[in-house]
Scaffold this active site. Structure first.
Site, PDB file in Angstrom:
ATOM      1  N   LYS A  13       0.828  -1.223   0.000  1.00 55.57           N
ATOM      2  CA  LYS A  13       0.000   0.000   0.000  1.00 55.57           C
ATOM      3  C   LYS A  13       0.863   1.275   0.000  1.00 55.57           C
ATOM      4  O   LYS A  13       0.630   2.184  -0.778  1.00 55.57           O
ATOM      5  CB  LYS A  13      -0.931   0.049   1.239  1.00 55.57           C
ATOM      6  CG  LYS A  13      -1.864  -1.123   1.361  1.00 55.57           C
ATOM      7  CD  LYS A  13      -2.711  -1.036   2.603  1.00 55.57           C
ATOM      8  CE  LYS A  13      -1.973  -1.084   3.927  1.00 55.57           C
ATOM      9  NZ  LYS A  13      -1.267  -2.346   4.229  1.00 55.57           N
ATOM     10  N   ARG A  88      -9.180   1.180   9.402  1.00 58.89           N
ATOM     11  CA  ARG A  88      -8.710  -0.170   9.676  1.00 58.89           C
ATOM     12  C   ARG A  88      -9.696  -0.954  10.530  1.00 58.89           C
ATOM     13  O   ARG A  88      -9.455  -2.116  10.833  1.00 58.89           O
ATOM     14  CB  ARG A  88      -7.416  -0.051  10.451  1.00 58.89           C
ATOM     15  CG  ARG A  88      -6.309  -0.880   9.868  1.00 58.89           C
ATOM     16  CD  ARG A  88      -5.093  -0.308  10.478  1.00 58.89           C
ATOM     17  NE  ARG A  88      -3.944  -1.084  10.357  1.00 58.89           N
ATOM     18  CZ  ARG A  88      -2.862  -0.635   9.742  1.00 58.89           C
ATOM     19  NH1 ARG A  88      -2.867   0.520   9.134  1.00 58.89           N
ATOM     20  NH2 ARG A  88      -1.795  -1.356   9.759  1.00 58.89           N
ATOM     21  N   ARG A 122      11.869  -5.838   4.174  1.00 62.32           N
ATOM     22  CA  ARG A 122      11.668  -4.385   4.012  1.00 62.32           C
ATOM     23  C   ARG A 122      12.696  -3.571   4.805  1.00 62.32           C
ATOM     24  O   ARG A 122      13.008  -3.872   5.950  1.00 62.32           O
ATOM     25  CB  ARG A 122      10.267  -4.007   4.465  1.00 62.32           C
ATOM     26  CG  ARG A 122      10.053  -2.501   4.477  1.00 62.32           C
ATOM     27  CD  ARG A 122       8.615  -2.120   4.588  1.00 62.32           C
ATOM     28  NE  ARG A 122       7.977  -2.600   5.790  1.00 62.32           N
ATOM     29  CZ  ARG A 122       6.681  -2.456   6.057  1.00 62.32           C
ATOM     30  NH1 ARG A 122       5.901  -1.880   5.162  1.00 62.32           N
ATOM     31  NH2 ARG A 122       6.177  -2.902   7.166  1.00 62.32           N
ATOM     32  N   ARG A 155      11.837  -1.896  10.427  1.00 60.97           N
ATOM     33  CA  ARG A 155      10.818  -1.456  11.385  1.00 60.97           C
ATOM     34  C   ARG A 155      10.724  -2.442  12.537  1.00 60.97           C
ATOM     35  O   ARG A 155      10.821  -3.645  12.339  1.00 60.97           O
ATOM     36  CB  ARG A 155       9.453  -1.349  10.680  1.00 60.97           C
ATOM     37  CG  ARG A 155       9.184   0.022  10.126  1.00 60.97           C
ATOM     38  CD  ARG A 155       7.973   0.105   9.245  1.00 60.97           C
ATOM     39  NE  ARG A 155       6.762  -0.511   9.753  1.00 60.97           N
ATOM     40  CZ  ARG A 155       5.581  -0.454   9.132  1.00 60.97           C
ATOM     41  NH1 ARG A 155       5.478   0.203   7.991  1.00 60.97           N
ATOM     42  NH2 ARG A 155       4.520  -1.043   9.629  1.00 60.97           N
ATOM     43  N   ARG A 166       0.179  -8.934  13.476  1.00 62.87           N
ATOM     44  CA  ARG A 166      -0.444  -7.923  12.613  1.00 62.87           C
ATOM     45  C   ARG A 166      -1.376  -8.577  11.580  1.00 62.87           C
ATOM     46  O   ARG A 166      -2.461  -8.057  11.299  1.00 62.87           O
ATOM     47  CB  ARG A 166       0.633  -7.097  11.909  1.00 62.87           C
ATOM     48  CG  ARG A 166       1.332  -6.133  12.857  1.00 62.87           C
ATOM     49  CD  ARG A 166       2.643  -5.634  12.286  1.00 62.87           C
ATOM     50  NE  ARG A 166       2.486  -4.853  11.084  1.00 62.87           N
ATOM     51  CZ  ARG A 166       3.450  -4.670  10.191  1.00 62.87           C
ATOM     52  NH1 ARG A 166       4.643  -5.205  10.363  1.00 62.87           N
ATOM     53  NH2 ARG A 166       3.235  -3.930   9.117  1.00 62.87           N
TER      54      ARG A 166
HETATM   55  P1  AP5 Z   1       4.925  -1.572   1.670  1.00 62.55           P
HETATM   56  O1  AP5 Z   1       4.534  -0.649   0.565  1.00 62.55           O
HETATM   57  O2  AP5 Z   1       5.787  -1.039   2.737  1.00 62.55           O
HETATM   58  O3  AP5 Z   1       3.636  -2.327   2.268  1.00 62.55           O
HETATM   59  P2  AP5 Z   1       2.398  -1.766   3.096  1.00 62.55           P
HETATM   60  O4  AP5 Z   1       1.186  -2.450   2.578  1.00 62.55           O
HETATM   61  O5  AP5 Z   1       2.408  -0.266   3.119  1.00 62.55           O
HETATM   62  O6  AP5 Z   1       2.777  -2.393   4.506  1.00 62.55           O
HETATM   63  P3  AP5 Z   1       2.779  -1.787   5.979  1.00 62.55           P
HETATM   64  O7  AP5 Z   1       3.471  -2.813   6.829  1.00 62.55           O
HETATM   65  O8  AP5 Z   1       3.359  -0.415   6.016  1.00 62.55           O
HETATM   66  O9  AP5 Z   1       1.285  -1.756   6.281  1.00 62.55           O
HETATM   67  P4  AP5 Z   1       0.654  -1.743   7.620  1.00 62.55           P
HETATM   68  O10 AP5 Z   1      -0.706  -1.389   7.184  1.00 62.55           O
HETATM   69  O11 AP5 Z   1       0.774  -2.925   8.480  1.00 62.55           O
HETATM   70  O12 AP5 Z   1       1.511  -0.670   8.467  1.00 62.55           O
HETATM   71  P5  AP5 Z   1       1.197   0.826   8.893  1.00 62.55           P
HETATM   72  O13 AP5 Z   1       2.461   1.566   8.811  1.00 62.55           O
HETATM   73  O14 AP5 Z   1      -0.017   1.342   8.223  1.00 62.55           O
HETATM   74  O15 AP5 Z   1       5.621  -2.844   0.969  1.00 62.55           O
HETATM   75  C1  AP5 Z   1       6.169  -3.889   1.748  1.00 62.55           C
HETATM   76  C2  AP5 Z   1       7.496  -4.340   1.128  1.00 62.55           C
HETATM   77  O16 AP5 Z   1       7.217  -4.986  -0.125  1.00 62.55           O
HETATM   78  C3  AP5 Z   1       8.459  -3.194   0.798  1.00 62.55           C
HETATM   79  O17 AP5 Z   1       9.759  -3.617   1.096  1.00 62.55           O
HETATM   80  C4  AP5 Z   1       8.277  -2.953  -0.719  1.00 62.55           C
HETATM   81  O18 AP5 Z   1       9.470  -2.483  -1.305  1.00 62.55           O
HETATM   82  C5  AP5 Z   1       7.904  -4.355  -1.206  1.00 62.55           C
HETATM   83  N1  AP5 Z   1       6.970  -4.359  -2.328  1.00 62.55           N
HETATM   84  C6  AP5 Z   1       5.750  -3.750  -2.360  1.00 62.55           C
HETATM   85  N2  AP5 Z   1       5.113  -4.014  -3.512  1.00 62.55           N
HETATM   86  C7  AP5 Z   1       5.957  -4.812  -4.233  1.00 62.55           C
HETATM   87  C8  AP5 Z   1       5.855  -5.441  -5.503  1.00 62.55           C
HETATM   88  N3  AP5 Z   1       4.773  -5.307  -6.289  1.00 62.55           N
HETATM   89  N4  AP5 Z   1       6.895  -6.206  -5.921  1.00 62.55           N
HETATM   90  C9  AP5 Z   1       7.987  -6.363  -5.145  1.00 62.55           C
HETATM   91  N5  AP5 Z   1       8.139  -5.796  -3.916  1.00 62.55           N
HETATM   92  C10 AP5 Z   1       7.133  -5.033  -3.469  1.00 62.55           C
HETATM   93  O19 AP5 Z   1       0.775   0.608  10.438  1.00 62.55           O
HETATM   94  C11 AP5 Z   1       1.726   0.262  11.415  1.00 62.55           C
HETATM   95  C12 AP5 Z   1       1.049   0.226  12.776  1.00 62.55           C
HETATM   96  O20 AP5 Z   1       0.506   1.535  13.101  1.00 62.55           O
HETATM   97  C13 AP5 Z   1      -0.158  -0.722  12.917  1.00 62.55           C
HETATM   98  O21 AP5 Z   1       0.238  -2.046  13.195  1.00 62.55           O
HETATM   99  C14 AP5 Z   1      -0.912  -0.058  14.098  1.00 62.55           C
HETATM  100  O22 AP5 Z   1      -0.300  -0.333  15.311  1.00 62.55           O
HETATM  101  C15 AP5 Z   1      -0.731   1.433  13.809  1.00 62.55           C
HETATM  102  N6  AP5 Z   1      -1.813   1.981  12.947  1.00 62.55           N
HETATM  103  C16 AP5 Z   1      -1.674   2.533  11.726  1.00 62.55           C
HETATM  104  N7  AP5 Z   1      -2.866   2.908  11.230  1.00 62.55           N
HETATM  105  C17 AP5 Z   1      -3.789   2.575  12.167  1.00 62.55           C
HETATM  106  C18 AP5 Z   1      -5.204   2.685  12.229  1.00 62.55           C
HETATM  107  N8  AP5 Z   1      -5.918   3.209  11.210  1.00 62.55           N
HETATM  108  N9  AP5 Z   1      -5.838   2.235  13.333  1.00 62.55           N
HETATM  109  C19 AP5 Z   1      -5.147   1.711  14.384  1.00 62.55           C
HETATM  110  N10 AP5 Z   1      -3.787   1.557  14.377  1.00 62.55           N
HETATM  111  C20 AP5 Z   1      -3.118   1.992  13.279  1.00 62.55           C
END
Ligand code: AP5
Length: 221
Positions: A13, A88, A122, A155, A166
């Site tokens: 994402k 979420r 990552r 991370r 997660r």
């Molecule tokens: P990446 O783009 O980083 O993936 P992502 O889907 O953004 O993954 P996240 O782990 O950031 O999502 P998340 O939703 O768990 O974390 P968030 O920060 O929102 O890609 C992943 C890897 O794959 C990278 O290395 C990339 O290079 C590679 N890649 C991607 N696409 C590719 C492709 N097509 N081909 C090859 N490689 C590829 O949340 C973190 C924490 O914050 C949560 O656990 C929670 O505690 C809190 N939080 C955040 N938002 C909320 C909310 N709304 N409510 C409550 N808690 C929240």
């Protein structure tokens, strides 16, 4: 155009949102990045959310909803935005609906073993937020950011036991949003096990198709 990116952790994402934000010239709003910034700055909010995030738990709805409302109220969101990581939970989605109209929700999906590999490989730049992957998208210069040369980090929540937690929370709390938005008639699925350019093209195609071009900022040629 107001866009939501939905999908499990690690599906890509953030990567796609960063690229599309440049293409559409609208802000990429990552709830995770906002929270990590608070942690890095050592604010009261940061100290409060750290314990949830490091364990892979969601931060409380009321905390994240307030943060997102404030962010969406800013001027740069008037022409549209890409929400990455919010909503979420069903409660967050209901609050968002009261606050702003969403044009399209892109639901990314990919096999779980691939997602785990993407997360375990990552690396992120703490300064400019660029995202790399030791398997799929390695930085040119060892563990330094190609853009700003900062040292890349893993991370805290990308350690294997936290990743499993997660994914479990995604299944329980976030997956119900797929039905929520399907019922609202604004959900489009995108298969994310393709190279990044293909995924981006697919998103652009869905945006053009689903909104019939009426709000689209993408040049159709
Ligand atoms: P990446 O783009 O980083 O993936 P992502 O889907 O953004 O993954 P996240 O782990 O950031 O999502 P998340 O939703 O768990 O974390 P968030 O920060 O929102 O890609 C992943 C890897 O794959 C990278 O290395 C990339 O290079 C590679 N890649 C991607 N696409 C590719 C492709 N097509 N081909 C090859 N490689 C590829 O949340 C973190 C924490 O914050 C949560 O656990 C929670 O505690 C809190 N939080 C955040 N938002 C909320 C909310 N709304 N409510 C409550 N808690 C929240």
């Amino acid at each position: 155009m107001n866009i939501v990116f939905l999908g499990p952790p690690g599906v890509g994402k953030g990567t796609y949102a960063a690229m599309l934000s440049v293409k559409l010239n609208i802000p990429h709003i990552s709830s995770g990045d906002i929270l990590r910034d608070e942690i890095n700055k050592g604010t009261e909010l940061g100290n409060k959310v750290r314990q949830y995030m490091n364990k892979g738990h969601l931060v409380p709805d009321e905390v994240i909803i307030e943060i997102l409302k404030k962010r969406l109220d800013k001027n740069d969101c008037k022409k549209g935005f890409i929400l990455d990581g919010f909503p979420r939970t069903v409660r967050q989605a209901e609050e968002l609906k009261r606050f702003v109209d969403i044009d399209i929700v892109i639901n990314f999906f990919a096999p779980e073993d691939l997602i785990i590999k993407r997360l375990s490989g990552r690396l992120i730049c703490p300064k400019c937020k660029a995202v790399y992957n030791i398997y799929f998208r390695p930085p040119k210069n060892n563990r330094k950011c190609d853009i700003c040369k900062s040292k890349l980090l893993q991370r805290e929540d990308d350690k294997e036991n936290v990743v499993r937690k997660r994914l479990e929370i995604y299944e329980r709390e976030t997956k119900p949003l797929i039905d929520f938005y399907r019922r609202n008639g604004i959900l489009s699925d995108v298969y994310a096990d393709q190279d990044i350019e293909h995924v981006i093209n697919e998103i652009v195609r869905k945006i053009k198709g689903d909104v019939h071009g009426k709000n689209s900022r993408i040049n159709k040629t």
